[in-house]
Design a protein around this motif. Structure first.
Motif, PDB file in Angstrom:
ATOM      1  N   ARG A   3       0.845  -1.198   0.000  1.00 15.54           N
ATOM      2  CA  ARG A   3       0.000   0.000   0.000  1.00 15.54           C
ATOM      3  C   ARG A   3       0.880   1.247   0.000  1.00 15.54           C
ATOM      4  O   ARG A   3       1.704   1.433   0.880  1.00 15.54           O
ATOM      5  CB  ARG A   3      -0.888   0.023   1.227  1.00 15.54           C
ATOM      6  CG  ARG A   3      -1.967  -1.004   1.166  1.00 15.54           C
ATOM      7  CD  ARG A   3      -3.220  -0.401   1.790  1.00 15.54           C
ATOM      8  NE  ARG A   3      -4.328  -1.298   1.631  1.00 15.54           N
ATOM      9  CZ  ARG A   3      -5.261  -1.144   0.711  1.00 15.54           C
ATOM     10  NH1 ARG A   3      -5.200  -0.143  -0.110  1.00 15.54           N
ATOM     11  NH2 ARG A   3      -6.249  -1.997   0.629  1.00 15.54           N
ATOM     12  N   ALA A   7      -5.615   4.555  -0.282  1.00 12.83           N
ATOM     13  CA  ALA A   7      -6.471   4.158  -1.398  1.00 12.83           C
ATOM     14  C   ALA A   7      -5.753   3.409  -2.512  1.00 12.83           C
ATOM     15  O   ALA A   7      -6.401   2.819  -3.368  1.00 12.83           O
ATOM     16  CB  ALA A   7      -7.130   5.399  -1.994  1.00 12.83           C
ATOM     17  N   PHE A   8      -4.421   3.391  -2.545  1.00 14.01           N
ATOM     18  CA  PHE A   8      -3.705   2.835  -3.693  1.00 14.01           C
ATOM     19  C   PHE A   8      -2.698   1.781  -3.251  1.00 14.01           C
ATOM     20  O   PHE A   8      -1.938   1.987  -2.310  1.00 14.01           O
ATOM     21  CB  PHE A   8      -2.981   3.957  -4.447  1.00 14.01           C
ATOM     22  CG  PHE A   8      -2.266   3.499  -5.678  1.00 14.01           C
ATOM     23  CD1 PHE A   8      -2.971   3.136  -6.805  1.00 14.01           C
ATOM     24  CD2 PHE A   8      -0.890   3.419  -5.703  1.00 14.01           C
ATOM     25  CE1 PHE A   8      -2.315   2.708  -7.948  1.00 14.01           C
ATOM     26  CE2 PHE A   8      -0.229   2.994  -6.837  1.00 14.01           C
ATOM     27  CZ  PHE A   8      -0.943   2.640  -7.962  1.00 14.01           C
ATOM     28  N   THR A  64      -4.412  -1.553  -7.421  1.00 15.87           N
ATOM     29  CA  THR A  64      -5.794  -1.338  -7.024  1.00 15.87           C
ATOM     30  C   THR A  64      -5.972   0.052  -6.419  1.00 15.87           C
ATOM     31  O   THR A  64      -5.041   0.599  -5.826  1.00 15.87           O
ATOM     32  CB  THR A  64      -6.253  -2.414  -6.017  1.00 15.87           C
ATOM     33  OG1 THR A  64      -7.629  -2.245  -5.739  1.00 15.87           O
ATOM     34  CG2 THR A  64      -5.462  -2.386  -4.745  1.00 15.87           C
ATOM     35  N   TYR A  65      -7.154   0.595  -6.621  1.00 19.25           N
ATOM     36  CA  TYR A  65      -7.533   1.886  -6.039  1.00 19.25           C
ATOM     37  C   TYR A  65      -8.883   1.683  -5.354  1.00 19.25           C
ATOM     38  O   TYR A  65      -9.793   1.104  -5.932  1.00 19.25           O
ATOM     39  CB  TYR A  65      -7.663   2.966  -7.119  1.00 19.25           C
ATOM     40  CG  TYR A  65      -8.259   4.236  -6.587  1.00 19.25           C
ATOM     41  CD1 TYR A  65      -7.478   5.135  -5.884  1.00 19.25           C
ATOM     42  CD2 TYR A  65      -9.604   4.506  -6.752  1.00 19.25           C
ATOM     43  CE1 TYR A  65      -8.023   6.297  -5.365  1.00 19.25           C
ATOM     44  CE2 TYR A  65     -10.162   5.664  -6.244  1.00 19.25           C
ATOM     45  CZ  TYR A  65      -9.372   6.556  -5.543  1.00 19.25           C
ATOM     46  OH  TYR A  65      -9.924   7.692  -5.030  1.00 19.25           O
ATOM     47  N   GLY A  67     -11.681   3.992  -3.328  1.00 17.75           N
ATOM     48  CA  GLY A  67     -12.173   5.269  -2.826  1.00 17.75           C
ATOM     49  C   GLY A  67     -13.364   5.064  -1.922  1.00 17.75           C
ATOM     50  O   GLY A  67     -13.693   3.941  -1.538  1.00 17.75           O
ATOM     51  N   GLU A  71     -14.219   1.412  -6.468  1.00 16.60           N
ATOM     52  CA  GLU A  71     -13.033   0.570  -6.372  1.00 16.60           C
ATOM     53  C   GLU A  71     -12.661   0.133  -7.781  1.00 16.60           C
ATOM     54  O   GLU A  71     -13.518  -0.211  -8.591  1.00 16.60           O
ATOM     55  CB  GLU A  71     -13.331  -0.664  -5.514  1.00 16.60           C
ATOM     56  CG  GLU A  71     -12.197  -1.644  -5.433  1.00 16.60           C
ATOM     57  CD  GLU A  71     -12.578  -2.907  -4.677  1.00 16.60           C
ATOM     58  OE1 GLU A  71     -11.869  -3.897  -4.837  1.00 16.60           O
ATOM     59  OE2 GLU A  71     -13.592  -2.900  -3.961  1.00 16.60           O
ATOM     60  N   SER A  73      -9.419  -2.011 -10.144  1.00 16.08           N
ATOM     61  CA  SER A  73      -8.148  -2.732 -10.143  1.00 16.08           C
ATOM     62  C   SER A  73      -7.773  -3.120 -11.568  1.00 16.08           C
ATOM     63  O   SER A  73      -8.636  -3.232 -12.447  1.00 16.08           O
ATOM     64  CB  SER A  73      -8.218  -3.972  -9.252  1.00 16.08           C
ATOM     65  OG  SER A  73      -9.121  -4.910  -9.775  1.00 16.08           O
TER      66      SER A  73
END
Length: 104
Positions: A3, A7-8, A64-65, A67, A71, A73
């Motif tokens: 990570r 969020a990312f 992956t993100y 929020g 979401e 990926s």
């Protein structure tokens, strides 16, 4: 998954697939006789067994993100080893997007 922020994230993927050899037989004795008549000699249904066992390994990367209401990926995998019959030497791309909405 590593990570970089809340969020990312980025990570590595690995996949392994194996399939055992298929076993073919005639459904009825008459099928064997029909094939032998057409080809002029008896043929075992087991000739279809060859080359049906497969094994391959794929390696890749993913990111992956996530929020507050969305979401997403993305991942890419490449076949690195394989054996058996027709092993798909392929690059696999996956894109996933999800969103959440309250109906009322």
């Amino acid at each position: 998954m590593l990570r970089f922020s809340k969020a990312f994230g980025v990570g590595l993927t690995a996949g392994y697939r194996t399939q055992t050899r298929d076993r073919y037989t005639y459904r009825a004795p008459q099928d064997s006789i029909d094939v032998a008549t057409r080809l002029g000699a008896p043929v075992s249904a087991a000739v279809l067994d060859a080359g049906t066992a497969l094994r391959w390994t794929r390696l890749g990367v993913a990111m992956t993100y996530a929020g507050s209401d969305m979401e997403g990926s993305f991942s890419v995998e490449q076949t690195v080893t394989g054996s058996g019959g027709r092993v798909p030497v392929a690059t696999v791309f996956r894109i996933v997007m999800r969103t959440s909405r309250w109906p009322f």
